[in-house]
Design an enzyme around this catalytic site. Structure first.
Site, mmCIF file in Angstrom:
data_model
loop_
_atom_site.group_PDB
_atom_site.id
_atom_site.type_symbol
_atom_site.label_atom_id
_atom_site.label_comp_id
_atom_site.label_asym_id
_atom_site.label_seq_id
_atom_site.Cartn_x
_atom_site.Cartn_y
_atom_site.Cartn_z
ATOM 1 N N LYS A 1 0.836 -1.202 0.000
ATOM 2 C CA LYS A 1 0.000 0.000 0.000
ATOM 3 C C LYS A 1 0.873 1.256 0.000
ATOM 4 C CE LYS A 1 -3.827 2.106 2.604
ATOM 5 N NZ LYS A 1 -4.770 1.932 3.733
ATOM 6 N N SER B 1 -10.559 1.490 6.586
ATOM 7 C CA SER B 1 -9.774 1.567 5.362
ATOM 8 C C SER B 1 -9.436 0.233 4.728
ATOM 9 C CB SER B 1 -8.473 2.342 5.617
ATOM 10 O OG SER B 1 -8.730 3.719 5.735
ATOM 11 N N SER C 1 -9.118 3.298 2.437
ATOM 12 C CA SER C 1 -7.971 3.707 1.640
ATOM 13 C C SER C 1 -7.174 2.551 1.046
ATOM 14 C CB SER C 1 -7.032 4.572 2.490
ATOM 15 O OG SER C 1 -6.543 3.855 3.618
#
Length: 470
Positions: free
Chosen positions: A76, A175, A151
């Protein structure tokens, strides 16, 4: 089942027995990314293909082999990877190339994983919609005109399309739970402290966010969680969290008493179809022998939100304050969080912490009665990818950029373990999930419950997204 949707466990077994070579797997992975990523935009900052093939060939001749040996993975884009651009989706960090790996990244490398690139994320991870001015937007694999969530949206989309079999995520305000629900995969938010973050900055004041694994099955979640987990002496609050036995293989799930919280007594507005679709997961659990009960709201939602919104701004300001002199270059949500955080008084923060403590005491009593609780992963279906965020749910206006995700906050505020599992599809063919969460330290039991549910449903393999199938 197509080869690119094989479980991580099976792929790793094939690598270990030499039925599959790391070079063959890398060649397949890169071909899959080439075929699908242009439309999805899940993986960014890709490494050179020839370099990756050379690294895979080297792995095939290595004498020592870790638990992730030869497995391609992408990190990520909020986490530092040595030698790889880490932008956090911000133009201000467009050219930032860290010299060192973040702690969990170093653990993945040590376990033998081969890092192929990064997964896309919103700017600074803010807002559960993966778009940013550096890499653009990541599309939902089930409808590329819709959001994939965030996210950890790039990670979820890469898993859903078979570009990766394991991925890391992080979760402050849903997220990794929301994108898992919207992409028909699994995400696990572990008990806070089980997976220590990079030991930089303040180590004591902000226990809200955590790193966690994402995969296409809970059993695969457990494989990655094992590698990520473990106390670090530089992180004092991780020392009490979990030197327990490995999570994989998972134990057999025992019959549980499970509480359904739904829309929290009407406090959380839900788009049509969300509750009906997510309730179907309860029927599966009941058929598996678990006792399901409706639960009345155990604590006022507005007090949870008050505590959360204050403590979140306080925590985010700790990292965003270095950009205070460049405030105009921050996205609107980051400016809002920074301004709120800088304006907070010590007593306002203390009052928020008092409310959090009250919710913890209520939750502890609730978990004396229930082994697990369930909520939807989101209050709305995946929205138009061109939107910044929903401003209304039904006729209820959303007063902040993140209020539409309020349903994830009861878990986040207390740092509880929570596994997001697929719950099915709505009338438009879009996925949604539920959060199964429990008391601190109940990570193994929740993963075992989720795996039992997965074996009964297998949503990621029953309903893979449409697209090229090389």
């Amino acid at each position: 089942m197509s080869a690119h949707f094989q479980s991580a466990r099976q792929v790793l077994r094939d690598l270990a027995t030499r039925k599959l070579t790391a070079a063959e797997l890398m060649e397949h992975t890169l071909a899959r990314i080439d075929a699908l990523n242009p439309d999805i935009n899940a993986i960014v900052a890709r490494r050179d293909g020839a370099e990756l093939m050379k690294e895979a060939e080297t792995a095939d001749h290595a004498r020592t082999r870790g638990p992730l040996h030869g497995l391609p993975i992408a990190i990520k884009d909020l986490a530092n990877v040595a030698g790889l651009t880490t932008t956090q989706g911000s133009p201000m960090l467009r050219d930032f190339v860290p010299a060192e790996d973040e702690l969990f990244v170093a653990r993945l490398r040590a376990a033998g994983a081969i890092i192929v690139g990064k997964t896309n994320t919103p700017e600074f991870g803010l807002g559960s919609h993966t778009f940013n001015p550096v890499h653009g937007a990541t599309a939902n694999p089930y409808d590329t005109t819709r959001s994939c969530g965030g996210s950890s949206g790039g990670a979820a989309a890469a898993l859903a399309t078979g570009m990766l079999s394991l991925a890391d995520g992080s979760d402050m305000m849903g997220s990794l739970r929301n994108p898992a629900g919207w992409c028909n995969v699994y995400g696990f938010r572990p008990t806070w402290g089980r997976v220590p973050s990079q030991p930089r900055g303040d180590l004591f004041l902000h226990p809200l966010a955590t790193i966690g694994p994402m995969a296409r099955s809970p059993e695969d979640l457990a494989i990655l969680l094992d590698v990520m987990s473990g106390a670090d002496p530089r992180q004092p609050l991780s020392a009490t969290c979990w030197a327990d036995s490995p999570t994989a293989p998972l134990p057999t799930a025992q019959p549980m008493r499970i509480g359904w919280l739904g829309d929290w007594g009407g406090a959380y507005p839900m788009e049509p179809g969300i509750l009906e679709t997510t309730r179907a997961s309860l029927d599966v659990l009941a058929d598996l022998g678990h006792r399901i009960e409706e639960v009345q709201p155990p604590f006022p939602a507005d007090r949870i939100w008050q505590a959360w919104s204050t403590l979140r701004s306080y925590a985010l300001t700790a990292s965003l304050r270095i950009f205070a002199g460049q405030r105009g270059q921050l996205k609107a949500s980051a400016q809002w969080e920074l301004d709120r955080g800088l304006a907070l008084t010590g007593q306002e923060v203390q009052s928020a912490s008092d409310l959090r403590s009250d919710w913890q005491r209520s939750a502890a009593r609730l978990f004396e009665r229930y082994d697990a609780l369930i909520l939807p992963t989101a209050q709305c279906w995946p929205f138009d990818i061109k939107m910044g965020h929903p401003t209304r749910i039904n006729e209820v206006p959303m007063d902040t950029y993140h209020r539409w995700m309020e349903v994830v906050v009861p878990v986040s505020l207390l740092g509880l373990p929570s596994v997001a599992v697929p719950a099915g599809f709505g009338d438009e063919g879009l996925p949604i999930g539920v959060q199964m969460f429990g008391a601190h330290g109940r990570d193994r039991a929740l993963l075992a419950l989720a795996q039992q549910y997965h074996e009964a449903t297998d949503w990621p393999n029953r309903r893979p997204p449409p697209g090229p199938n090389p």
